[in-house]
Design a protein around this motif. Structure first.
Motif, PDB file in Angstrom:
ATOM      1  N   ASN E 104       0.802  -1.216   0.000  1.00 29.26           N
ATOM      2  CA  ASN E 104       0.000   0.000   0.000  1.00 29.26           C
ATOM      3  C   ASN E 104       0.836   1.268   0.000  1.00 29.26           C
ATOM      4  N   GLU E 189      -3.714   7.865   8.923  1.00 24.77           N
ATOM      5  CA  GLU E 189      -4.547   6.952   9.730  1.00 24.77           C
ATOM      6  C   GLU E 189      -5.348   5.970   8.894  1.00 24.77           C
ATOM      7  N   GLU E 190      -4.926   5.747   7.676  1.00 23.55           N
ATOM      8  CA  GLU E 190      -5.582   4.708   6.880  1.00 23.55           C
ATOM      9  C   GLU E 190      -5.252   3.334   7.456  1.00 23.55           C
ATOM     10  N   ILE E 191      -6.236   2.432   7.352  1.00 23.77           N
ATOM     11  CA  ILE E 191      -6.066   1.071   7.863  1.00 23.77           C
ATOM     12  C   ILE E 191      -5.513   0.178   6.744  1.00 23.77           C
ATOM     13  N   LEU E 192      -4.317  -0.355   6.938  1.00 21.99           N
ATOM     14  CA  LEU E 192      -3.682  -1.206   5.927  1.00 21.99           C
ATOM     15  C   LEU E 192      -3.912  -2.674   6.223  1.00 21.99           C
ATOM     16  N   LEU E 193      -4.017  -2.982   7.484  1.00 25.63           N
ATOM     17  CA  LEU E 193      -4.284  -4.357   7.905  1.00 25.63           C
ATOM     18  C   LEU E 193      -5.204  -4.289   9.111  1.00 25.63           C
ATOM     19  N   LEU E 213      -4.769   2.336  17.647  1.00 26.47           N
ATOM     20  CA  LEU E 213      -4.261   3.489  16.892  1.00 26.47           C
ATOM     21  C   LEU E 213      -3.269   4.286  17.732  1.00 26.47           C
TER      22      LEU E 213
ATOM     23  N   LYS F 228      -9.438  -7.572   6.999  1.00 27.74           N
ATOM     24  CA  LYS F 228      -9.259  -6.621   5.904  1.00 27.74           C
ATOM     25  C   LYS F 228      -8.271  -7.257   4.940  1.00 27.74           C
ATOM     26  N   GLY F 229      -8.523  -7.191   3.638  1.00 27.01           N
ATOM     27  CA  GLY F 229      -7.610  -7.782   2.669  1.00 27.01           C
ATOM     28  C   GLY F 229      -7.297  -6.843   1.523  1.00 27.01           C
ATOM     29  N   LEU F 230      -6.338  -7.243   0.698  1.00 29.46           N
ATOM     30  CA  LEU F 230      -5.871  -6.528  -0.498  1.00 29.46           C
ATOM     31  C   LEU F 230      -5.043  -5.296  -0.117  1.00 29.46           C
ATOM     32  N   SER F 231      -4.409  -4.717  -1.133  1.00 30.96           N
ATOM     33  CA  SER F 231      -3.405  -3.699  -0.849  1.00 30.96           C
ATOM     34  C   SER F 231      -3.976  -2.291  -0.693  1.00 30.96           C
ATOM     35  N   GLY F 232      -5.259  -2.130  -0.954  1.00 33.82           N
ATOM     36  CA  GLY F 232      -5.858  -0.827  -0.698  1.00 33.82           C
ATOM     37  C   GLY F 232      -6.113  -0.627   0.790  1.00 33.82           C
ATOM     38  N   SER F 233      -6.594   0.562   1.135  1.00 32.87           N
ATOM     39  CA  SER F 233      -6.812   0.851   2.553  1.00 32.87           C
ATOM     40  C   SER F 233      -8.257   1.309   2.787  1.00 32.87           C
ATOM     41  N   PHE F 234      -8.670   1.266   4.026  1.00 34.68           N
ATOM     42  CA  PHE F 234      -9.938   1.870   4.454  1.00 34.68           C
ATOM     43  C   PHE F 234      -9.619   2.966   5.450  1.00 34.68           C
ATOM     44  N   ILE F 235     -10.412   4.024   5.454  1.00 34.80           N
ATOM     45  CA  ILE F 235     -10.282   4.939   6.576  1.00 34.80           C
ATOM     46  C   ILE F 235     -11.175   4.416   7.702  1.00 34.80           C
ATOM     47  N   ILE F 236     -10.943   4.945   8.874  1.00 36.42           N
ATOM     48  CA  ILE F 236     -11.593   4.384  10.061  1.00 36.42           C
ATOM     49  C   ILE F 236     -13.117   4.399   9.953  1.00 36.42           C
ATOM     50  N   ILE F 239     -14.412   1.515   7.909  1.00 39.14           N
ATOM     51  CA  ILE F 239     -14.418   0.257   8.661  1.00 39.14           C
ATOM     52  C   ILE F 239     -15.654   0.209   9.559  1.00 39.14           C
TER      53      ILE F 239
END
Lengths: 233, 259, 233, 259, 233, 259
Positions: E104, E189-193, E213, F228-236, F239
């Protein structure tokens, strides 16, 4: 050892020359190029065909014809004692003889450098899975529009309690005297697959072969009905 | 890819045209085996052994016995298992690694012949019924590959079992004893190319073969195992004829084995 | 522990500097480019050479020389307790040091991009199989006409009951004090392979090495006789 | 393909020409080791552990003990097994997957040194003789590869065994006890390139090496294991000389180990 | 089941929102392009980065970007019961989610046809190894000079005895109620895992996420200090 | 390489531009599942079975029970293991061979949902505590792959467990009994592409997905597993929103499962 034949009838009530109930449905899968679901007695089998498509890696390509690559696999839950996933020696042999039987009828020379993949999954097993698998695979090949000389079909005969019978059940397979699965090209009656283990005199063999051929021809009709049903209605 | 390797179209045409005249490239009749030689008790560590030559094909079989658990569905019987090794020593086409489909098919067909003719008296191989039984390992090691591994392997296995012993001493179970056996199966293999069907194919003939047929018969000539192979087909009369020819060949080969 | 030396003689009656009986035959296989069958005491070993032939896949090719790829394998029935087929750690190590020892004498630079495959099958084992295998492989290489600086040869010495001896038997190997297998180029006496495990003082090592060299040179003569026999009569 | 990776002909010529002047690229004498560092008890979960650095080469050894069955031929003794991992972390040439021949050779040579010097008192590792014994796992994990894994691995294993305990508590067999050991073997490795033979080769020197020689000696200077490797050869006097030099180096290294 | 929280403190004396001691060192290996050694409680982890370098074999190359190939491995001696060497299902999953999290932040589009290999070796394990591994890997990537949007960092929160806590210890992990490891890009603060197993109400999840966090941002500072120490002093 | 196969840039742009208008290519709302069908007790040899279709995705789950040893850390409990097979039958992208990372991830996430919600009452599956327990094998066989294997597999496993029996008869342990279970977990999966987050992705949507999120909730709506999977991201907030949407979907799906 239990008695397998009583008053001329078999343990499941069938006559010696009677098949188990068979149900065939063509074109049941969304992703596959051709597919077939088949129930044969307690067997539940699914076959899917992909191809012809480029054979990869390249060094396996045959510049004169398509490779026919059948893979017979038993789901881990398809038998009483859970089967470890992955190929064992038995399924490797069945995959090989199935590939050879199917290759016979396919116009492989029309598709050089390609592979035609035939995947057979046994979901529930009750004796005769290789015949069920070949029969389903043949319908899936037809459903995929693969050009074939004929639609092959398979059926077994055998011997139980000294009597030659058609299409062994699980109990008959385990306790019987011989099993003779064959696959044929029904139009020409050519033998595409023939295996046998057990004990047959030459005369019994002739009788069993006759019975298996008869059975195969009947199943051949069911295959065609299933394909008709898919395409005509 | 199969184990026979490539052959030129020229050679194929030659073999087929010869066959049309009823001839084989090595001068044999369609219905003629190459010379068969059986050497017995050739190894010291194996419980039984034999080296079989059919023409230039050489196969060694070694028998090992181990103490193990019985199968749940036959708790009072010993077990047997047959394997075929195609080591790179025996042919430029053989590769190291776990058994490929060709080797597995040969092993399973040989196994069925032995098993279905009840050649090994498995019911006499229990040590503690339900707990400990003898496992008979039939290991067939190809040493030189010039065709017809089905028959060479079957013959080597049969001959090796004839001189096998139960290694009671190694397991401190008493004296060594001969492995209890009945009469052996005999395997006979044909291939078809063009319109010809020939027995005991050599490598060249296997390379052009369209269909293969093996039949294993017992001492009465009854059928115990059969296997049709390759993508060609046989018509029904060809199958029947193969079986009848196989019964006749088996009688002769049986004499070598029992002699 | 049993006594391994009594009255100056070993348990099998040999003198300390005596080899077990050895029999070598060249050119015994039909398919191989070169081959050798060798009996050495209770060892029965077959070696076959294929090549030089194109190395496949291409990325393993060395543009400056042939790869020498020896594969030492014990048949499952070659030992008391059945060996599982396939390479184990011991045979992997032996294959590696054998490849290296043989590569030394071969004019590999004459055959760039190729592989020379040396297959050693131990059919019956009784201590000293690696020396038997290398000795047979060398004859098979010569039989295949592979150009070599010299025909390598191997032999072991060791120590039992405190005495330095030549060519350990199975019992001596298991119960003895040390084993020292070597392979040499007999003409130059260069050491191509040397392994040792056990317990040797430096003085004992010198003595054992001397003995192993003497043994190797004798076996070298047998190799040449076998090759002569094949080619001259 | 070996584990050292490729090297340019120019570099090879440079190293050989330096050697002709009696020099090594890193300034050492032919008969000089790089700096050796030993860190002990570096891990919490291992029964014994050590990290060894020889120059830039770093190797970690971890000892684990498990309860298992004895070998049939030594029913009253514990067992030991040595493995070497070459994880891709330690070199751009290392690939994941099961141990390759290089790793197996190193592990087996180190194993022989330990086993033949009777470093671990296996006869004291029976729990219930014939039934349950301790299995000692010596796992050598290479962390940074700059040559001479034979000596670094051997040294790490020896040091880790020195602080290993028998984990009786984890198996509810009483108190943990020190692993019973004798004096360790010490391994010394040489490589030959051109006419030079140098001790403790670094990666560059291994890349140009024609032949390799390892000797493991015991506290008396007696030989317990040797291994000649690679396709080059040694003459007899070179072998003898290597052993004598190895005996001298081992004495010094032994002090580090016991110190 | 033992009591994991007593008088508001955890079994190892920590407060609910307290991390275990952490030590980070950058650039510790000689051969690797970038590396990091990290201790986190009883965890000892080493990470090494190689690349970008040509992806081999060629057919795995992506013409538009670098492949990020993380490999998480536990040394056989890193756990109480010796682990068999080689990947198991758990480490395969961790390798996959770690690769994805790291990819990412890397400017992979700058290095088409290459692979960036990230090797994580767990030498000593005490709960939270995946967070330790990702945190170390991020430092190793920075040490290797791989261009990144941000230096990712990982930390877990969880629930023990009904209390939401930061950074579970081994005992808390085994006997606790839930574990929630996350990796973030600390700047955005993006969630990568994010993985979780156990039992959390939605409210507890929010609380745990907040705590994780907070922990991650603290660890992020330690990462930067380690990199500063390497480059400035 | 992942299991979804390649997709053209044109298609990707199309799906993303559709999403900008709040649309999906198959006409669904972002927050809409495809039709779900559950068939139960479809197999004879499995101890429990179900076939689940979500749109064109078809998944079969078969339950097998075997007698085995308990894990050392839970000697009085049965054990469970979940595997996912992606046979070449189900997609042109699937290859034969041992499970690849994709299949392992799906299996482990489904396993965690079942395990953490204590769906199977493992504490009732001891036969002889400490010695013999039931091992529950949950085998998920994908038959037709058109996206969202996480939810389809989880649902098939849950439905199959509902009709599973303990095969006491086969092991001569008395009568067959229903497998003791609690309430099932329900899994809900989202993918993100461009700025859109959609539930129950079909294959096309998985091919363009940048990030994936799965949440398994219990009968109370509490969270039991997330991934959570794949190389993209989520913001809080994304989620959090996914979890809340997942709770709502799970309630509906739970009715199908219990109905």
């Amino acid at each position: 050892m239990s008695e397998l034949i009583k008053d001329g009838l078999r343990i499941d009530g069938r006559k010696p020359d009677e098949l188990r109930p068979i149900k065939i449905e063509a074109g049941v899968l969304y992703r596959a190029d051709g597919s077939c679901y088949l129930e044969w007695g307690g067997n539940k089998v699914l076959a899917a065909v992909y191809g012809p498509r480029e054979a990869i890696p390249r060094h396996i390509q045959d510049p004169t014809k398509a490779l026919v690559n059948a893979r017979y696999n038993m789901a881990s839950f398809s038998v009483k004692e859970r089967k470890r996933p992955g190929p064992d020696r038995r399924s490797t042999e069945i995959s090989k003889v199935t590939s050879e039987a199917l290759e016979n009828v396919i116009f492989t020379e029309l598709f050089p450098r390609t592979t035609i993949d035939v995947n057979i999954e046994v979901l529930d097993a009750e004796a005769g899975t290789r015949c069920a698998g070949i029969t389903a695979a043949a319908v899936a090949l037809a459903d995929a529009g693969i050009p074939m000389r004929d639609i092959p079909v398979a059926c077994a005969a055998g011997k139980v309690d000294g009597v030659v019978v058609l299409d062994l059940s699980a109990e008959e397979d385990q306790q019987g005297d011989a099993d003779l699965p064959i696959a044929i090209s029904p139009r020409s009656e050519e033998i595409l697959l023939l295996q046998m283990d057990g004990h047959l005199t030459y005369k019994e063999f002739e009788e069993a072969l006759e019975l298996a051929l008869k059975g195969a021809k009947y199943v051949s009709k069911l295959q065609k009905e299933a394909l008709m049903k898919k395409y005509k209605g | 890819m199969d184990i026979t390797g490539r052959i030129s179209a020229v050679k194929r045409d030659y073999l087929i045209s010869l066959a049309k005249e009823g001839k084989r490239a090595d001068g044999r009749d369609f219905d003629e085996y190459r010379e068969i030689k059986i050497d017995r008790e050739v190894l010291r560590n194996a419980e039984g052994s034999a080296m079989v030559k059919i023409g230039n094909t050489t196969v060694m079989a070694g028998i090992k016995l181990e103490v193990g658990e019985p199968y749940p569905d036959s708790p009072e019987e010993g077990a047997m298992t047959t394997s075929v090794e195609l080591p790179p020593l025996a042919s430029p086409e053989f590769e190291p690694g776990p058994p490929k489909p060709d080797a597995i098919e040969i092993a399973r067909v040989i196994d069925r012949g032995i098993r279905e003719s009840e050649y090994i008296q498995l019911d006499k191989l229990a040590i503690e019924p339900g707990e400990k039984v003898w496992i008979v390992f039939i290991d067939i090691h190809v040493l030189d590959y010039d065709g017809n591994l089905f028959d060479a392997g079957s013959l080597a296995a049969s001959a090796a079992l004839q001189n096998a012993v139960i290694p009671n001493e190694r397991y401190e179970l008493g004296e060594n004893l001969p492995l209890p056996i009945n009469l052996p199966p005999v395997s006979c293999t044909f291939v078809k190319f063009g319109d010809a069907i020939v027995v005991d194919p050599n490598l060249e003939e296997e390379q052009v073969a369209e269909a293969r047929f093996t039949v294993a018969t017992d001492a009465n000539g009854d059928i115990r195992a059969m296997q049709k192979g390759l993508s060609g087909s046989f018509i029904i009369d060809e199958i029947k004829n193969n079986i009848k020819r196989g019964q006749i060949h088996a009688k002769k080969i049986r004499k070598l084995l029992e002699g």
